[in-house]
Design an enzyme around this catalytic site. Structure first.
Site, short mmCIF file in Angstrom:
data_model
loop_
_atom_site.label_atom_id
_atom_site.label_comp_id
_atom_site.label_asym_id
_atom_site.label_seq_id
_atom_site.Cartn_x
_atom_site.Cartn_y
_atom_site.Cartn_z
N HIS A 69 -19.16 -19.77 -4.14
CA HIS A 69 -19.01 -19.66 -5.60
C HIS A 69 -20.01 -18.66 -6.16
O HIS A 69 -21.13 -19.01 -6.54
CB HIS A 69 -19.21 -21.05 -6.24
CG HIS A 69 -18.84 -21.10 -7.69
ND1 HIS A 69 -18.45 -22.25 -8.31
CD2 HIS A 69 -18.82 -20.14 -8.65
CE1 HIS A 69 -18.19 -22.01 -9.59
NE2 HIS A 69 -18.41 -20.73 -9.82
N HIS A 71 -20.41 -15.03 -8.70
CA HIS A 71 -19.80 -14.11 -9.66
C HIS A 71 -20.37 -12.72 -9.41
O HIS A 71 -21.57 -12.51 -9.58
CB HIS A 71 -20.10 -14.56 -11.10
CG HIS A 71 -19.43 -15.85 -11.45
ND1 HIS A 71 -18.18 -15.90 -12.02
CD2 HIS A 71 -19.82 -17.14 -11.28
CE1 HIS A 71 -17.83 -17.17 -12.20
NE2 HIS A 71 -18.81 -17.94 -11.76
N ARG A 73 -19.11 -9.89 -10.84
CA ARG A 73 -19.00 -9.12 -12.09
C ARG A 73 -18.28 -7.78 -12.00
O ARG A 73 -18.15 -7.08 -13.01
CB ARG A 73 -20.38 -8.85 -12.70
CG ARG A 73 -21.27 -10.06 -12.89
CD ARG A 73 -20.69 -11.06 -13.82
NE ARG A 73 -21.68 -12.02 -14.31
CZ ARG A 73 -21.43 -13.24 -14.72
NH1 ARG A 73 -20.19 -13.71 -14.70
NH2 ARG A 73 -22.39 -14.03 -15.16
N HIS A 188 -12.77 -25.44 -12.64
CA HIS A 188 -13.95 -25.40 -13.52
C HIS A 188 -13.92 -26.65 -14.38
O HIS A 188 -12.95 -26.90 -15.09
CB HIS A 188 -13.88 -24.14 -14.38
CG HIS A 188 -14.98 -24.03 -15.38
ND1 HIS A 188 -16.27 -23.68 -15.04
CD2 HIS A 188 -15.00 -24.23 -16.71
CE1 HIS A 188 -17.02 -23.66 -16.12
NE2 HIS A 188 -16.29 -24.00 -17.16
N ASP A 314 -22.99 -20.73 -7.73
CA ASP A 314 -22.47 -20.29 -9.03
C ASP A 314 -23.34 -19.13 -9.56
O ASP A 314 -23.68 -19.06 -10.75
CB ASP A 314 -22.42 -21.43 -10.05
CG ASP A 314 -21.65 -21.05 -11.32
OD1 ASP A 314 -21.78 -21.77 -12.32
OD2 ASP A 314 -20.94 -20.03 -11.31
#
Lengths: 438, 329
Positions: A69, A71, A73, A188, A314
């Site tokens: 998990h 991100h 971007r 989520h 995350d």
């Protein structure tokens, strides 16, 4: 090239292994794990012939760490992070594989975007990057993405991170597809009607600080919802970022009933609480929010009991402009690729988590959820390896963070334990120490 | 020179019981200055006070402006309407501009809780006073309310004009705070202030506006009770503090209508007579007559509303003096 790593304590829960051994790598895969050769019984000469020897005595060797998990971007928010900088951050943190979330612009809702991500990932020549597809087009929650196309072009899972799909009938049909495609759905956990304006856990602390709270029910309502949807559709649903005891209760019961769900927890939810928000420090603003010390205890136990399957960061890089504001205005998010391992090692060192459970949650289990051929050091597995120095003392230094995002509550904190060497497919990735040659 | 956190006034929790009472007594002495023909003293001549009001305000802003001027300081106001924050300048950049201009004190009002805490991390050489941050606190309001209460209570008891120990008038009180406690910075500061003095605090209103969390020890320590029934909450109290009910809260479904709120929770003369006939009534203003408070109460003999405004200037003068002397806590 043949490589032999000698003298390390090899911890591979997939084989029930936790012993000092020597590990042989040939043609990019683990070819053997042998009792240590030393003193009167060294490794045989033909084996050692032509091999690069890496002396890892006193260090721990685990399957390459996996963070499902993250991100990254890119595309769309390259000033916050790129696939390149995120990959470098993962490497620095000891991770050899990561899954990147689809909340990019454009969202990961077509094979073109997947191809772009894979192309960018190739260029970094490092960490393995597995794209997660967006369940709906543009993450708008109104039309299903071309899920089969996304799966065949390389998506290992689907997600609605961080915009939860509201339309239950759409969700139901999409989950029938994800099940058919044998991909997990990353959910989520946020009932957005209950979290408007919310900044931190809803409790006497948020009341005292005058901050709008985020009730646990916003998370637990979604946990219940996905349990029922999984039961209805048979889909494999992976619950992202579980943060409270009540969620653990619901997940425990669902697993007892055989419902096909898995769950993850972050290092920050295993160690920080709402009291750490203190003086409105925005480095502690995250979703789900930091909860109470009772929740932290329950989460740790749940990880030990296997109710929570995976540790995942995350990793959410934010540019400093979005954090150097008031608490209510600040962006939510904490970076995690470079701090997850040391925080978990700290829990292990203080006997709050066993090393075996920690490694399982960072290797075998995440690999299994996404059906990736990694997370184990069994003979024939790709030689994805992380070598950890559990006694290395270091400090989280703003200048040394590889991620473009510097939003971590642990700036300046002294840590003990760090990944010092990684191999991906038998080739060196992170090289934070030069081991002496034999 | 880096300013010690002890010279800021961000929260009532920054104060000890002793320094709180000292401030009230200083405020009382300054009321005497305001009673003179020439209402000015030269104490802060040459000092600069910047009022950074990034949330609209009339009474508090003017109160601070007058307070600074009475002490001969230079007072400059930057308000949300006319400042470059409207052009998108961040609080951070505004802070840096402030710091470069070198004022002695910045008075901040902002719509977000914790804004002064954030600003304090940015200002190295400037003292900071919180004039209201979101729902969090409004310390000078709590202080001026105490000054006002002290003056009325001991005039009631002793008839002597000045010089009685604030500690004795302000203790052993039962205080009811009625209305939208959930969203009120005035309430939070008042709760902390009265708890410091050892008083009983009752928080009264519908459950949506007075959540039970307020009674938890982890929220505010002290003798705090929550009441969702007006008359039970007002039973035998010495002071009733009315909080403004905002029309905007209708959008959040905190109550169905102002009429329904007022039918059950409006502080009327009849209700006060039934529950605590000797009670004094306060309101930080501006009051919604007929909603949280009946006009007859607001204008009647038990109301301290006008005195609160008068005490505001004196109390803010006391705060400015204390903050600039570096001895806040």
């Amino acid at each position: 090239m043949k490589r032999i790593i000698t003298g390390a304590e090899i911890i591979d829960p997939s084989q029930g292994l936790a012993e000092q051994r020597d590990l042989i790598i040939e043609d990019g895969v683990v070819s053997d794990i042998l009792p240590c050769g030393h003193g009167a019984a060294p490794l045989p000469q033909p084996l050692v012939e032509g091999a690069e020897i890496i002396d890892a005595t006193g260090l721990w060797l685990v399957p390459g760490l996996v963070d499902i998990h993250v991100h990254l971007r890119e595309p769309g928010f390259e000033w916050q992070e790129t696939i390149n900088s995120g990959g470098a951050s993962a490497l620095a943190g000891g991770f050899t594989s990561i899954c990147c979330m689809p909340d990019t612009v454009p969202a990961v809702d077509s094979k073109t975007v997947v191809a772009f991500i894979k192309q960018q990932a190739e260029a970094t020549k490092g960490v393995r990057i597995f794209p997660v597809g967006s369940l709906t087009k543009g993450q708008r929650g109104s039309e299903m993405s071309p899920l089969a196309e996304l799966a065949s072009s390389g998506c290992v899972a689907f997600a609605d991170e961080p915009e939860p799909v509201r339309d239950l009938s759409l969700l139901r049909r999409a989950l029938e597809w994800t099940r058919h495609l044998n991909r997990p759905f990353f959910a989520h956990l946020e009932a957005k009607d209950l979290t408007r304006g919310g900044c931190m856990n809803e409790s006497p602390v948020s009341t005292r600080l005058g901050l709008v709270g985020l009730p646990k029910a916003a998370e637990t309502l979604m946990v219940s919802r996905y349990i029922e949807l999984s039961a209805l559709t048979g889909a494999m649903i992976h619950l992202c970022q579980v943060s409270c005891a009540r969620s653990v209760e619901l997940i425990t019961r669902a697993k007892e009933e055989g419902i096909n769900i898995t769950a993850e927890v972050s290092a920050h939810h295993l160690s920080l609480t709402e009291n750490d928000v203190g003086d409105y420090c925005t480095d502690y603003k995250v979703y789900p929010p930091l909860r109470t010390s009772e929740d932290v205890e329950v989460l740790r136990q749940a990880l030990a009991d296997g109710i929570i399957d995976v540790i995942a960061s995350d990793h959410s890089p934010c540019d400093s402009d979005t954090k150097a504001v008031t608490f209510a205005e600040a962006a939510r998010g904490i970076i995690g690729l470079e701090t997850t391992l040391p925080v978990i090692l700290d829990l292990v060192a203080s006997s709050k988590l066993s090393i075996s459970k920690a490694v399982t949650a960072l290797t075998q289990n995440p690999a299994k959820i996404c059906n990736l051929p990694i997370g184990s050091l069994r003979r024939g597995s790709p030689a994805d390896i992380t070598i950890i120095d559990p006694h290395k003392e270091w400090q989280v230094d703003l200048g040394a963070i590889r991620s473009k995002g510097k939003n971590t509550p642990w700036i300046g904190r002294k840590m003990m334990g760090q990944a010092v060497y990684t191999l991906i497919g038998g080739e060196p990735g992170l090289r934070a120490f030069q081991p002496p040659r034999d | 020179m880096s300013v010690d956190k002890g010279t800021h006034l961000l929260s009532m929790a920054d104060l000890s019981r002793q320094s709180l009472l000292k401030l009230v007594e200083n405020g009382e002495q300054l009321l005497e200055v305001l009673a003179r023909d020439i209402k000015k003293v030269p104490t802060l001549r040459g000092r600069t006070v910047v009022n950074l009001f990034l949330e609209p305000s009339t009474r508090t802003r003017i109160s601070f402006e007058i307070a600074a001027k009475r002490l001969s300081a230079d007072s400059i106001t930057i308000s949300g309407g006319g400042s470059s924050t409207e052009k998108g300048e961040t609080l951070l950049d505004t802070a840096r501009t402030m710091e470069a201009m070198g004022p002695d004190v910045v008075i901040l009002r902002h719509k977000d809780s914790g804004a002064p805490n954030f600003l304090a991390t940015q200002l190295q050489n400037t003292a900071l006073v919180n004039a209201g941050d979101g729902m969090h606190e409004h310390p000078t309001q709590a202080l001026l309310d105490l000054l006002c209460l002290h003056r009325r209570l001991h005039r009631q008891r002793n008839g002597v004009r000045y010089g009685v120990d604030a500690g004795s008038t302000l203790s052993n009180l039962k205080v009811a705070i009625v209305g939208d406690v959930r969203h009120s910075r005035v309430a939070r500061s008042a709760i902390i202030a009265h708890s410091l003095l050892g008083n009983h605090v009752r928080l009264v209103g519908p459950p949506t506006l007075v959540p039970l969390e307020f009674a938890s020890e982890q929220c505010f320590p002290g003798k705090i009770q929550v009441f969702h029934d007006l008359e039970a909450g007002l039973d035998d109290v010495d002071v009733i503090v009315c909080l403004r009910i905002q029309r905007e809260r209708l959008a959040g479904n905190f109550f169905s209508s102002l009429a329904e709120y007022s039918a059950y929770f409006s502080v009327t003369e009849e209700r006060i007579q039934r529950c605590s006939p000797k009670a004094l009534v306060m309101h930080p203003g501006p009051a919604n007559r007929g909603v949280e408070i009946a006009s007859e109460v607001a204008d009647g003999p038990r109301s301290l509303i006008r005195d609160q405004v008068k005490c505001g200037v004196a109390m803010r003068m006391a705060v400015l003096l204390r903050v600039l002397s570096g001895e806040m806590s």
